[in-house]
Design a protein around this motif. Sequence first.
Motif, short mmCIF file in Angstrom:
data_model
loop_
_atom_site.label_atom_id
_atom_site.label_comp_id
_atom_site.label_asym_id
_atom_site.label_seq_id
_atom_site.Cartn_x
_atom_site.Cartn_y
_atom_site.Cartn_z
N GLY A 244 13.53 33.33 47.27
CA GLY A 244 13.05 33.08 45.92
C GLY A 244 11.70 32.40 45.97
N GLU A 245 11.42 31.59 44.97
CA GLU A 245 10.14 30.87 44.95
C GLU A 245 10.03 29.94 46.16
N ASN A 246 11.01 29.06 46.31
CA ASN A 246 10.95 28.08 47.39
C ASN A 246 12.20 28.06 48.25
N ASP A 247 13.19 28.86 47.91
CA ASP A 247 14.45 28.77 48.64
C ASP A 247 15.02 30.14 48.97
N VAL A 248 16.04 30.12 49.80
CA VAL A 248 16.74 31.34 50.21
C VAL A 248 18.05 31.40 49.43
N MET A 249 18.32 32.56 48.83
CA MET A 249 19.56 32.76 48.06
C MET A 249 20.44 33.77 48.78
N ILE A 250 21.75 33.53 48.75
CA ILE A 250 22.70 34.51 49.26
C ILE A 250 23.57 34.96 48.09
N HIS A 251 23.78 36.27 48.01
CA HIS A 251 24.53 36.87 46.89
C HIS A 251 25.76 37.58 47.44
N PHE A 252 26.89 37.35 46.79
CA PHE A 252 28.15 38.04 47.10
C PHE A 252 28.54 38.84 45.87
N THR A 253 28.86 40.11 46.06
CA THR A 253 29.27 40.98 44.95
C THR A 253 30.47 41.80 45.40
N ASN A 254 31.50 41.85 44.55
CA ASN A 254 32.67 42.68 44.82
C ASN A 254 32.47 44.01 44.12
N TRP A 255 32.06 45.03 44.86
CA TRP A 255 31.82 46.35 44.29
C TRP A 255 33.10 47.18 44.20
N GLY A 256 34.17 46.70 44.77
CA GLY A 256 35.43 47.46 44.78
C GLY A 256 36.17 47.33 43.47
N GLY A 257 37.28 48.04 43.39
CA GLY A 257 38.10 48.03 42.18
C GLY A 257 39.23 47.04 42.22
N GLY A 258 39.39 46.29 43.31
CA GLY A 258 40.47 45.33 43.44
C GLY A 258 39.96 43.92 43.63
N THR A 259 40.87 42.96 43.48
CA THR A 259 40.54 41.56 43.62
C THR A 259 40.58 41.15 45.08
N ALA A 260 39.58 40.40 45.51
CA ALA A 260 39.53 39.85 46.86
C ALA A 260 40.02 38.41 46.81
N VAL A 261 40.92 38.07 47.71
CA VAL A 261 41.54 36.75 47.73
C VAL A 261 41.07 35.99 48.96
N LEU B 268 32.19 37.27 57.42
CA LEU B 268 32.84 37.34 56.12
C LEU B 268 34.33 37.61 56.30
N TYR B 269 35.16 36.81 55.63
CA TYR B 269 36.61 36.95 55.69
C TYR B 269 37.15 37.05 54.28
N TYR B 270 38.12 37.95 54.06
CA TYR B 270 38.84 38.00 52.79
C TYR B 270 40.12 38.80 52.96
N ARG B 271 41.01 38.68 51.99
CA ARG B 271 42.25 39.45 51.96
C ARG B 271 42.26 40.28 50.68
N ASP B 272 42.92 41.44 50.74
CA ASP B 272 43.02 42.27 49.54
C ASP B 272 44.36 42.04 48.87
N LEU C 297 38.54 33.34 45.01
CA LEU C 297 38.98 34.59 44.41
C LEU C 297 37.77 35.32 43.80
N MET C 298 37.61 36.60 44.13
CA MET C 298 36.54 37.41 43.53
C MET C 298 37.16 38.61 42.83
N HIS C 299 36.99 38.65 41.53
CA HIS C 299 37.50 39.75 40.74
C HIS C 299 36.63 40.99 40.93
N PRO C 300 37.13 42.17 40.56
CA PRO C 300 36.31 43.38 40.68
C PRO C 300 34.99 43.22 39.93
N HIS C 301 33.91 43.60 40.57
CA HIS C 301 32.56 43.53 40.03
C HIS C 301 32.11 42.09 39.77
N GLY C 302 32.80 41.14 40.40
CA GLY C 302 32.40 39.74 40.29
C GLY C 302 31.22 39.44 41.20
N GLU C 303 30.41 38.45 40.81
CA GLU C 303 29.24 38.09 41.58
C GLU C 303 29.21 36.58 41.80
#
Length: 169
Positions: free
Chosen positions: A56-73, A122-126, A96-102
């Motif tokens: 970004g302007e002065n910092d580094v950003m990390i983005h997580f996005t759930n592109w799938g149709g199910g919830t990641a736990v 990266l670790y998660y369960r479906d 918890l990341m819901h579908p299409h959550g960011e």
Amino acid sequence: MTPFEIVTLVLDLFGEYMLAISTAVLVILILRQNRNDRRQRRSATQPAIVVNAETGENDVMIHFTNWGGGTAVDVHALLGDVDDDKPRARMIDLGLMHPHGEHAQSLGPIDGTFGASFKVALYYRDSDDVAHHYDFVLSPRAANAVSIVGEEHHEIKPSRGIGRRIDKR
């Protein structure tokens, strides 16, 4: 012998075999269709977490996005130096990341630890309680040199981070 008699003779001799073969072909086709339906249903209900980093302007950003149709736990990521065997410099717990959550999070200044390439585990369960683990390297300052024919190179602009997958377990 007339054609009708020939056809009835062939059906009498090989009719049972033709019925057995056509039944076997039908069973195979139904099993393949069921397998494809299960695969399609699974792909529509499984999470798919995408991770990218950008400056970004002065910092580094990390983005997580759930592109799938199910919830990641129990989503969490371990970040560390590329040279380390196990990344342990920082842990991000998303839960918890819901579908299409960011989710976006700052990793600190550009001159800091995560300004250059870094390793992400990266670790998660479906929803079926199957664990997923991915190791890859993110580079928030993947530079694109812009050149125009007949002119000098313009400044190198930082772009969105490019992730390389090391291995999938």
